[in-house]
Design a protein around this motif. Structure first.
Motif, PDB file in Angstrom:
ATOM      1  N   ASP A   8       0.887  -1.218  -0.087  1.00  0.00           N
ATOM      2  CA  ASP A   8      -0.046  -0.132   0.000  1.00  0.00           C
ATOM      3  C   ASP A   8       0.578   0.976  -0.378  1.00  0.00           C
ATOM      4  N   TYR A   9       2.057   1.318   0.222  1.00  0.00           N
ATOM      5  CA  TYR A   9       2.736   2.460   0.733  1.00  0.00           C
ATOM      6  C   TYR A   9       4.056   2.364  -0.514  1.00  0.00           C
ATOM      7  N   ILE A  21       8.283   5.367  -3.133  1.00  0.00           N
ATOM      8  CA  ILE A  21       7.272   5.514  -2.592  1.00  0.00           C
ATOM      9  C   ILE A  21       6.172   6.214  -3.155  1.00  0.00           C
ATOM     10  N   THR A  22       4.580   5.614  -2.715  1.00  0.00           N
ATOM     11  CA  THR A  22       3.397   6.207  -3.320  1.00  0.00           C
ATOM     12  C   THR A  22       2.150   6.745  -2.813  1.00  0.00           C
ATOM     13  N   THR A  23       2.746   7.633  -1.705  1.00  0.00           N
ATOM     14  CA  THR A  23       1.988   8.034  -0.581  1.00  0.00           C
ATOM     15  C   THR A  23       3.056   8.788   0.436  1.00  0.00           C
ATOM     16  N   HIS A  24       2.497   9.937   0.764  1.00  0.00           N
ATOM     17  CA  HIS A  24       3.398  10.536   2.462  1.00  0.00           C
ATOM     18  C   HIS A  24       3.387   9.735   3.542  1.00  0.00           C
ATOM     19  N   ASN A  25       2.094   9.364   3.506  1.00  0.00           N
ATOM     20  CA  ASN A  25       1.199   8.897   4.635  1.00  0.00           C
ATOM     21  C   ASN A  25       2.021   7.668   5.092  1.00  0.00           C
ATOM     22  N   THR A  26       3.575   7.427   4.991  1.00  0.00           N
ATOM     23  CA  THR A  26       4.075   5.950   5.423  1.00  0.00           C
ATOM     24  C   THR A  26       3.732   6.044   7.403  1.00  0.00           C
ATOM     25  N   THR A  46       8.892  12.855   3.524  1.00  0.00           N
ATOM     26  CA  THR A  46       7.507  13.635   3.288  1.00  0.00           C
ATOM     27  C   THR A  46       8.485  15.113   3.240  1.00  0.00           C
ATOM     28  N   GLY A  47       9.910  15.178   2.763  1.00  0.00           N
ATOM     29  CA  GLY A  47      10.933  16.048   2.707  1.00  0.00           C
ATOM     30  C   GLY A  47      11.765  16.744   4.273  1.00  0.00           C
ATOM     31  N   GLY A  48      11.760  16.053   4.796  1.00  0.00           N
ATOM     32  CA  GLY A  48      11.871  16.091   5.884  1.00  0.00           C
ATOM     33  C   GLY A  48      13.629  16.000   6.269  1.00  0.00           C
ATOM     34  N   GLY A  49      14.723  16.408   6.876  1.00  0.00           N
ATOM     35  CA  GLY A  49      15.890  16.372   6.676  1.00  0.00           C
ATOM     36  C   GLY A  49      16.516  16.834   7.054  1.00  0.00           C
ATOM     37  N   TYR A 102       1.833  11.610  -6.122  1.00  0.00           N
ATOM     38  CA  TYR A 102       2.672  12.298  -5.414  1.00  0.00           C
ATOM     39  C   TYR A 102       3.803  10.260  -4.865  1.00  0.00           C
ATOM     40  N   ARG A 103       4.713  10.636  -5.448  1.00  0.00           N
ATOM     41  CA  ARG A 103       5.805   9.920  -5.549  1.00  0.00           C
ATOM     42  C   ARG A 103       7.010  10.351  -4.955  1.00  0.00           C
ATOM     43  N   VAL A 104       7.813   9.351  -4.787  1.00  0.00           N
ATOM     44  CA  VAL A 104       8.919   9.644  -4.107  1.00  0.00           C
ATOM     45  C   VAL A 104       9.969   8.418  -4.753  1.00  0.00           C
ATOM     46  N   ARG A 105      10.915   8.318  -5.568  1.00  0.00           N
ATOM     47  CA  ARG A 105      11.830   7.770  -5.654  1.00  0.00           C
ATOM     48  C   ARG A 105      13.337   7.195  -4.764  1.00  0.00           C
ATOM     49  N   HIS A 106      13.060   6.914  -3.810  1.00  0.00           N
ATOM     50  CA  HIS A 106      14.459   6.737  -3.168  1.00  0.00           C
ATOM     51  C   HIS A 106      15.508   5.719  -4.166  1.00  0.00           C
TER      52      HIS A 106
END
Length: 792
Positions: A8-9, A21-26, A46-49, A102-106
């Protein structure tokens, strides 16, 4: 493209090199730790760090505080529609706007945020230039609406410039000095205080030795370097006052609260695209120039060139060894993510979300540097010599030390010093670089010696730390730091330490022989024999081995204990060391299976302590089932895989591995919570109400060890002085697997075939079409590629 371990994430890409990651809400912040060995950053989905240079504790560049619940500190970019006044951020935080996707690619050395808000598609790629103290933020914007859009783009973060955290901000902000440099489109920042004493020992009398910069590739519309004027009183980053004003306040100097914000304006016609580059960095005074660095890297062309170099940079560490097995989780982790985690975070970054380090652990990064052996062994060589220099003339070492200006605690930890000869043995078996033994290394206090002498000094120091019964003393603790009250008076014993020391002596005695140090070689073997007898006489509890005895002589890890009856380490190292005979090895590993091997790996002890024991240590102060107190401490759980494999128990070796291999937790990520692409330091044990929850990810020594046991002990291809030994211990249903790896100048493409559904044993090996005797592939060292076929 095929999606691997989809949940789901998110999912792994087909080549395993990205986790999407396909959602901000991990369930918890899912991060990437990016470092080039000098400059580093951590970023969450989420962009934190935050960012640092050299050391995240002593030389932090951007300000952040540890809060895994809010995850509300970061380096942010605001996107604002100048006609409607609507604004959002290029990452979900801080504005938390509703998005179409919203996608985040690590990835390996980078993270990419992709989203669409209000008709504007954005892609923000963050990475560190491979050969410079610069991070690059490449923002690509595309207008997918049907009308022209006037936008401004505004960056924002806070400076810290030195030691972190700066809890007393009202003090530290008084020393930050900022200025705008129009020719570089950059804000520059200095700090007239670094927390070190000067050369005369005068406190708070040293300036920060760097100039930080933040630059943008486009013309600067406005800027601000003061947190108060950007955020506004009693407001926060989600709705800063700056987003209600036409331009930023242009505040700089020494009288505000040091921050950095650059604003640029762009116009996008329908379907138009535009790229904006932001950079952050820190130039060391007298050696580097901040404006030159900013100018060099803050352009689209420079960013694209640096990103291309990034791929080549990581390839030498990641791609020099590849495995292909019937287990995609093993392939992904072994080929890519465990190497990356161990190098980028554990060895170079030394920082993550759950833990920020200001230095090297003597035993910790020594173990971690084994990850370099099959790719860039010179890096392991450098690490070994670096650690040897943290040893005192007496043979003991700093438990850890600061990487800037040195210094650290000289403790009574009993195992630290022995990891130097232990890791040296692994290095020598990989490289046969015996010249390293002659490298001269200073002691911390007086004198110097060759590396052989340093290792010998560590062993001799341990010879002086034995009980009357012939068992090594535990001191402040052994590998298990939580046993912090067992032996402070140098009376308590450690049976695990005896087993570990046995391995060290077994490996070191032949080196002493080789160097003509006959008397010392003989002493090593005498101590081995007596210690083996003592452990089996005093440490055997009937079904397993004791962990320790206290200063008062009470047993720890005994069937007579109500809590903490059995510990993992003395059982698996009894097998690894060879101290246990065949019958006792079988019994203690059967006890591991019965009491410790659970759904998510092998527990460190059972049952968990529910009451504080002042005579044992802080391990008993954890809630039951957390971390060392009855949880799966992943570092030690990997050693269970090793021991099962040595026993020839392929089924349990693979199960002990599979249960701690992170992608395999993808089916229950809501309860696991941790990132499925890196190892956690621990998972909660059965008595925790959150059984199976992962924690303390990224900054853990388990990454290197999970790689180690997969390659060396399940796939069974490991370095020896004679060559590459092949001794598989695999599930019988595996029909074939392969390993491609470099070894002493040559390259070996090894295919293992299992036509008879065996778990162990080798029937034949052919190299370049010619059959060889035994199961050791010779060391050719000829810079050629050799095709190896192994038949089980």
């Amino acid at each position: 493209m095929k999606r691997l371990f989809q949940s789901d994430y998110g999912y792994f890409t087909e080549d395993g090199r990205e986790y999407v990651i396909t959602t901000h809400n991990t369930p918890k912040p899912w991060c990437n730790v990016i470092s080039n060995g000098d400059y580093g950053l951590m970023v969450s989905q989420t962009g934190g760090g935050y960012s640092w240079r050299g050391n995240a504790g002593q030389n932090r560049i951007t300000r952040a505080f540890q809060d895994l619940i809010k995850d509300n500190w970061g380096k942010y970019i605001y996107i604002r529609d100048l006609d409607s006044g609507k604004y959002w951020s290029a990452t979900w935080k801080p504005v938390e706007a509703e998005y179409e996707y919203y996608r985040v690619r690590h990835g390996i050395g980078y993270t990419c945020f992709e989203q669409k808000v209000d008709g504007i598609a954005s892609r923000l790629t963050l990475f560190v230039a491979p050969y410079a103290p610069v991070e690059i933020m490449k923002l690509e914007l595309c207008n997918e609406s049907e009308k022209s859009r006037r936008l401004d783009v505004t960056s924002y973060f806070e400076w810290i410039l030195g030691f972190a955290p700066d809890d007393h901000r009202e003090f530290h902000k008084l020393f930050i000095d900022t200025r705008f440099c129009p020719e570089a489109n950059a804000l520059l920042a200095d700090k007239h205080l670094w927390g070190f004493p000067d050369e005369k020992g005068r406190h708070n009398n040293v300036s920060w030795d760097y100039t930080a910069f933040h630059a943008v590739s486009e013309n600067v519309k406005s800027y601000d370097a003061d947190k108060e004027s950007f955020i506004g009183m009693y407001r926060d980053e989600r709705s800063p006052v700056a987003m209600e004003l036409a331009e930023l306040a242009r505040n700089t100097g020494r009288f505000g609260d040091g921050a950095a914000a650059l604003q640029t304006e762009i116009t996008l016609g329908a379907s138009d695209s535009r790229t904006v580059i932001f950079t952050i960095g820190a130039a060391q005074k007298g050696k580097e120039d901040a404006i030159e660095l900013a100018t060099k890297y803050t352009s689209k062309e420079a960013a694209e060139k640096a990103f291309e170099e990034l791929g080549h940079f990581w390839a030498k560490f990641i791609d020099s060894e590849r495995v292909k097995t019937p287990d995609p989780a093993m392939d992904i982790m072994t080929n890519i993510w465990l190497k990356y985690q161990a190098i980028s975070c554990r060895l170079w970054g030394k920082s993550a979300y759950y833990q920020v380090s200001a230095g090297y652990g003597f035993r910790d990064q020594l173990q971690d540097c084994q990850i370099f052996l099959s790719s860039e062994p010179d890096y392991a060589r450098k690490q070994i010599l670096m650690h040897a220099a943290q040893q005192f003339n007496e043979g003991d070492v700093l438990h850890w030390w600061f990487t800037i200006r040195g210094g650290g605690p000289r403790t009574k930890c009993s195992d630290d010093l022995l990891w130097l000869p232990f890791i040296l043995d692994a290095y020598l078996k990989e490289t046969k670089d015996f010249k390293i033994l002659d490298e001269r290394v200073p002691y911390l206090d007086t004198g110097e010696d060759d590396l052989y002498g340093h290792c010998k000094r560590a062993i001799e120091k341990t010879f002086l730390r034995f009980s009357p019964r012939g068992i090594p003393l535990i001191g402040d603790h052994d590998w298990n730091d939580g046993l912090s009250a067992v032996g402070n008076e140098w009376k308590g014993e450690s049976f695990w330490l005896a087993e570990f020391f046995y391995v060290v002596l077994k490996n070191f005695a032949p080196l002493a022989d080789m160097r003509g140090d006959d008397a010392f070689a003989a002493k090593c073997r005498i101590v081995m024999d007596s210690m083996k007898d003592a452990v089996n006489r005093h440490g055997w509890d009937g079904e397993w081995y004791l962990q320790a005895t206290t200063d008062e002589g009470e047993e720890v890890g005994s069937s007579r204990n109500e809590e903490g009856r059995i510990f993992l380490n003395p059982q698996v190292w009894a097998v690894i060391s060879g101290i246990a005979d065949e019958e006792r090895a079988r019994k203690c590993m059967d006890s591991v299976t019965k009491y410790l091997l659970k759904d998510y790996g092998a527990l460190l002890l059972y049952p968990a302590y529910t009451r504080v024991r002042r005579d044992i240590g802080y391990i008993t102060r954890y809630a039951p089932g957390l971390r060392e107190n009855g949880g799966v401490y992943t570092h030690a759980a990997t050693w269970a895989v090793w021991a099962y494999a040595l026993m020839g128990d392929a089924k349990r070796a693979y199960e002990a591995y599979r249960r701690i291999c992170p992608p395999n937790r993808s089916g229950n990520l809501k309860s696991y919570m941790a990132e499925p692409y890196v190892t956690p330091g621990n998972s909660d044990g059965p008595v925790s109400p959150y059984y199976g929850r992962g924690g303390w990810t990224w900054y853990t020594g388990s990454a290197q060890w999970l790689h180690n046991v997969a390659v060396n002990w399940i796939l069974g291809v490991r370095a020896t002085f004679e060559g590459l030994e092949v001794s598989p211990c695999i599930p019988p249903e595996w029909k074939e697997y392969s390993i491609w790896r470099k070894f002493r100048g040559a390259t070996y493409s090894i295919t293992v075939k299992n036509p008879n559904s065996k778990s162990t044993g080798v029937t034949s090996i052919s190299v370049d079409g010619k059959r060889i005797n035994g199961n050791i592939i010779p060391d050719f060292g000829d810079n050629s590629v050799h095709e190896v076929e192994v038949i089980m």
